[in-house]
Write an enzyme that holds these catalytic residues in place. Structure first.
Site, PDB file in Angstrom:
ATOM      1  N   GLY A   1       0.959  -1.256  -0.011  1.00  0.00           N
ATOM      2  CA  GLY A   1       0.124  -0.038   0.092  1.00  0.00           C
ATOM      3  C   GLY A   1       0.785   1.301   0.269  1.00  0.00           C
ATOM      4  O   GLY A   1       1.732   1.467   0.827  1.00  0.00           O
TER       5      GLY A   1
ATOM      6  N   GLY B   1      -0.438   4.478   0.264  1.00  0.00           N
ATOM      7  CA  GLY B   1      -0.938   5.615   0.832  1.00  0.00           C
ATOM      8  C   GLY B   1      -0.258   6.579   1.768  1.00  0.00           C
ATOM      9  O   GLY B   1       0.972   6.171   1.720  1.00  0.00           O
ATOM     10  N   PHE B   2      -0.643   7.272   2.494  1.00  0.00           N
ATOM     11  CA  PHE B   2      -0.033   7.999   3.684  1.00  0.00           C
ATOM     12  C   PHE B   2       0.691   7.182   4.550  1.00  0.00           C
ATOM     13  O   PHE B   2       2.049   7.519   4.714  1.00  0.00           O
ATOM     14  CB  PHE B   2      -0.956   8.789   4.347  1.00  0.00           C
ATOM     15  CG  PHE B   2      -1.929   9.959   3.520  1.00  0.00           C
ATOM     16  CD1 PHE B   2      -0.955  10.970   3.145  1.00  0.00           C
ATOM     17  CD2 PHE B   2      -3.069   9.750   3.258  1.00  0.00           C
ATOM     18  CE1 PHE B   2      -1.683  11.925   2.532  1.00  0.00           C
ATOM     19  CE2 PHE B   2      -3.845  10.425   2.475  1.00  0.00           C
ATOM     20  CZ  PHE B   2      -3.175  11.712   2.170  1.00  0.00           C
ATOM     21  N   GLY B   3       0.282   6.012   4.891  1.00  0.00           N
ATOM     22  CA  GLY B   3       0.946   5.328   6.060  1.00  0.00           C
ATOM     23  C   GLY B   3       2.105   4.526   5.408  1.00  0.00           C
ATOM     24  O   GLY B   3       3.420   4.348   5.482  1.00  0.00           O
TER      25      GLY B   3
ATOM     26  N   GLU C   1     -19.061  17.250   2.124  1.00  0.00           N
ATOM     27  CA  GLU C   1     -18.139  17.981   1.177  1.00  0.00           C
ATOM     28  C   GLU C   1     -18.579  17.581  -0.405  1.00  0.00           C
ATOM     29  O   GLU C   1     -18.517  18.284  -1.064  1.00  0.00           O
ATOM     30  CB  GLU C   1     -16.537  17.340   1.201  1.00  0.00           C
ATOM     31  CG  GLU C   1     -15.922  18.096   2.700  1.00  0.00           C
ATOM     32  CD  GLU C   1     -14.840  17.530   3.118  1.00  0.00           C
ATOM     33  OE1 GLU C   1     -14.085  17.968   4.040  1.00  0.00           O
ATOM     34  OE2 GLU C   1     -13.965  16.527   2.326  1.00  0.00           O
TER      35      GLU C   1
ATOM     36  N   ASP D   1      -5.898   2.358   8.205  1.00  0.00           N
ATOM     37  CA  ASP D   1      -7.468   1.911   8.122  1.00  0.00           C
ATOM     38  C   ASP D   1      -7.290   0.432   8.156  1.00  0.00           C
ATOM     39  O   ASP D   1      -8.212  -0.286   8.527  1.00  0.00           O
ATOM     40  CB  ASP D   1      -8.093   2.131   6.766  1.00  0.00           C
ATOM     41  CG  ASP D   1      -8.239   3.626   6.745  1.00  0.00           C
ATOM     42  OD1 ASP D   1      -8.706   4.188   7.778  1.00  0.00           O
ATOM     43  OD2 ASP D   1      -8.532   4.174   5.557  1.00  0.00           O
TER      44      ASP D   1
ATOM     45  N   ALA E   1      -5.786  10.609   7.530  1.00  0.00           N
ATOM     46  CA  ALA E   1      -4.622  10.631   7.015  1.00  0.00           C
ATOM     47  C   ALA E   1      -3.336  10.837   7.921  1.00  0.00           C
ATOM     48  O   ALA E   1      -2.420  10.121   8.025  1.00  0.00           O
ATOM     49  CB  ALA E   1      -4.583  11.601   5.954  1.00  0.00           C
TER      50      ALA E   1
END
Length: 707
Positions: free
Chosen positions: A301, A303-305, A461, A590, A606
């Protein structure tokens, strides 16, 4: 670790020998990167300034030609040219050369003409140090050509591949001249600047001596030798300014260009950089036995992590492999703006390889994880291949959750990936297009009804952005419908929207949504979703565009490990984010069910993923280097933000709570700062500024299928 101890020791020793040199190389690169970004603008500014001198002189003479002839005859005659000829040639060189130099077109030819003219002025009329400054600058354009912001650079690629005879050879020859001429020109610049320093300090030179001459002499010597040039070249400006030189501007320009360009290969800086490059090769260039001898860290992954883990191990004695089924890192918090035609996908997505290209020990593998073999310590991929690991970090994020009604997904797509965003954008824009041509009032009403299920940050949003698009972004573009008449309905099962925020902020968010024209239905339960709309608490709402933002479910990582997941599908982890019973395996973001928020579950945000990634990288590095493990993971909540629409947002920082315009500006600044690249930050800021001033959206394209 499944690495032979002797092999690992040999590999880490080899890396340790390179580490100090690599750190110095990164420092040099850090200095060079902003300098390289500023160089085109500085070169253009100096080029325009010098071109202006010649253009103004030429225009003044052309405006009063009799006076120009008289000056050529009496004031500065050229012995070997008739006055009229000298005047014509001089004005032509000034005007044509100045125009070409300013535009960066045929720059070398323009430099030749202006060098000849400057030499005539200096030799036949009056010798000034200022003229020598011009000659040094013009010599640079003669050897190197104009900088990136020029017509020469703009036309170079087309000319080299054109059918013009000899164009390709000419471009290749000029490129060779530039490559060969940079080092000697920079040496001339350094020598000239050093000479001008001496010229202001000691008797016998034209300038008056100043106090503290020996530091100036040292500075001149360092610049001449090309040692620490990027630091010492700007310092010369203080010397020139203190001497009150009449041509300070040209010397400042030369010093600035030298500081940004560097000292070149013929300098101590160049020799040091070459030595560092030889002693600090990229990890891919190291012997295979060194690379193979490093422990393998596999991060699933990007992503941010996942990126936080990979970057946190940049200096660790290990090899990092980042696995992702997509080739890009996505900034998910702004995904709804792609869905509502505010931003382009490239604004919030960056190729993973680009983000990790300067990290020596990082590799990227495009693939989808399918399972984990604990005994063999291998990650299984969907294509049947496997990857060995010593440490495995699961940062696979989350997917949509329809609470057991996956049959609703075709009619109510969620928003987690770029493909989801472009599909939603297509549905929204096609709804308006089809409503424009529909003659059935009932069908037109369905087309102009947009339903968002879920009142969390994404739902709020998305609803606010669709309402703004309908009321402002599409105004005046249709002839048979009024986009502002569209219904935007937000359905929330909870008693209020944004339930994670304090009640007062939730109420403010709902009022702002309703002010935008959004219909907010709270304590409402979705009972059915189909192609014609939704059934909400027994009431049928006809709609062709329904979007899901009601829930998320973690990736199937728990299934890969054969563990019982929590209600959201997350993997239970220990206090150090490791998976119990699975040596060397960690889960973050997550994917992980962590109680690291003072005993409470860590939220799926995030910042939480990034903090978890940094922590796991620290833990792995400590194990690799034989140090004590860090203290248990503790999530530090930095606040929550949500935007509703133009000049409307809410922010919760605990004791400090904001709403309205100030929160909206803060929300924008935070999100721009969190983007992965400077290019993305600039692009997003410009897009938002344009939308703010014009009320227009920039990416209203219907692409892909027709669904």
């Amino acid at each position: 670790m499944h690495v032979h101890a002797e092999t690992f020791a040999r590999a880490t020793r080899a890396l340790r020998e390179h580490r100090s040199a690599r750190k110095l190389a990164r420092v040099l690169h850090a200095l060079q990167k902003p300098a390289a970004a500023l160089w085109p603008f500085a070169e253009l500014g100096v080029r325009l300034a010098l071109a202006q001198v010649f253009l103004v002189s030429g225009l003044l003479k052309l405006a009063d030609w009799p006076t120009a002839l008289r000056l050529a005859s009496l004031e500065y005659p050229v012995d070997w040219l008739a006055p009229a000829t000298a005047a014509v040639l001089g004005v032509t060189a000034e005007l044509l050369g100045g125009i070409l130099l300013a535009a960066g077109l045929a720059t070398r030819a323009a430099a030749v003409a202006l060098i000849a003219l400057t030499l005539v002025i200096d030799l036949e009329y009056r010798a000034l140090a200022e003229h020598r400054d011009w000659l040094v600058l013009l010599g640079g354009w003669l050897l190197l050509g104009a900088g990136p912001l020029s017509l020469d650079r703009l036309l170079a690629r087309g000319l080299s591949s054109s059918a013009l005879p000899g164009a390709a050879r000419l471009q290749a020859g000029l490129a060779a001249v530039s490559a060969a001429g940079e080092a000697p020109w920079l040496l001339v610049v350094r020598g000239w600047l050093a000479w001008r320093v001496l010229d202001t300090q000691w008797p016998g030179f034209s300038g008056a001596p100043l106090a503290g001459a020996w530091p100036c002499l040292l500075g001149a010597a360092l610049v001449l030798a090309g040692l620490g040039t990027r630091l010492f070249a700007p310092a010369l400006l203080l010397i020139f300014a203190a001497a009150s030189l009449p041509d300070f501007g040209w010397l400042a320009g030369l010093a600035l260009l030298l500081a940004l360009r560097g000292a070149g290969a013929w300098s101590l800086d160049g020799l040091i950089a070459a030595a560092i490059e030889r002693r600090a090769p990229r990890l891919s260039a190291l012997p295979d036995e060194v690379v193979d001898g490093l422990p393998q860290v596999v991060v699933v992954g990007a992503g941010f992590g996942g990126l936080a883990v990979a970057r946190g191990l940049a200096e660790a004695p290990c090899r990092v492999t980042v696995v992702d089924k997509r080739n890009h890192h996505l900034f998910q918090p702004l995904l709804y703006q792609v869905a509502t035609a505010t931003l382009d996908p490239s604004d919030i997505a960056t190729p993973i390889r680009e983000l990790l290209r300067t990290q020596d020990n990082a590799r990227v593998r495009l693939g989808e994880a399918a399972g984990v073999d604990r005994d063999a310590r291998r990650l299984r991929l969907a294509d049947g291949s496997t990857l060995p690991y010593d440490f495995l970090v699961l940062a696979t994020g989350a997917r949509h959750s329809y609470f057991g009604r996956d049959d609703w997904e075709p009619y109510a797509p969620g928003l987690k990936q770029i493909d989801d965003a472009t599909a939603i954008r297509r549905r929204i824009l096609l709804a308006f297009e089809r409503a424009e041509t529909s003659t059935d009032p009932v069908e037109r009403a369905r087309l102009l009804t947009f339903v968002i299920v879920g009142g969390g940050p994404t739902g709020v949003e998305l609803a606010g952005s669709i309402a703004e698009l309908a009321h402002h972004g599409l105004s005046g573009e249709f002839r048979h419908i009024d986009p502002a008449a569209a219904r935007v309905i937000l359905i929330q099962a909870d008693a209020r929207v944004l339930p994670a925020f304090p009640e007062a902020l939730s109420a403010r968010a709902q009022r702002d949504l309703e002010r935008l024209g959004v219909e907010v239905l709270t304590s409402a339960r979705v009972e059915a979703v189909d192609a014609d709309g939704v059934l909400v608490s027994g009431t049928r709402i006809g709609a062709r565009a329904v979007f899901w933002a009601a829930g998320v479910m973690a990736s199937p990582a728990a299934q890969w490990l054969g563990l019982e997941a929590d209600r959201a599908g997350r993997v239970p982890v220990a206090a150090d984010l490791s998976v119990e019973g699975w040596p060397g395996v960690y889960a973050i973001g997550d994917t992980a069910a962590s109680l690291g928020w003072n005993g409470r579950p860590v939220p799926g945000l995030a910042p939480a993923a990034k903090q978890g990634g940094v922590y796991v990288a620290t833990a792995i590095r400590a194990r690799l280097e034989g140090r004590d493990a860090p203290a248990p993971f503790r999530y530090v909540h930095q606040g929550s933000l949500a935007t509703i629409g133009r000049q409307s947002a809410i922010a919760d920082f605990g004791r400090v709570r904001l709403a309205g315009g100030l929160a909206w500006w803060l929300w924008g600044a935070v999100h721009v700062a969190f983007l992965a690249q400077l290019r993305s930050r600039v692009s997003v800021a410009i897009s938002w500024f344009w939308a703010y001033l014009t009320f227009r959206r920039g990416t209203r394209l219907v692409t892909g299928g027709d669904g």
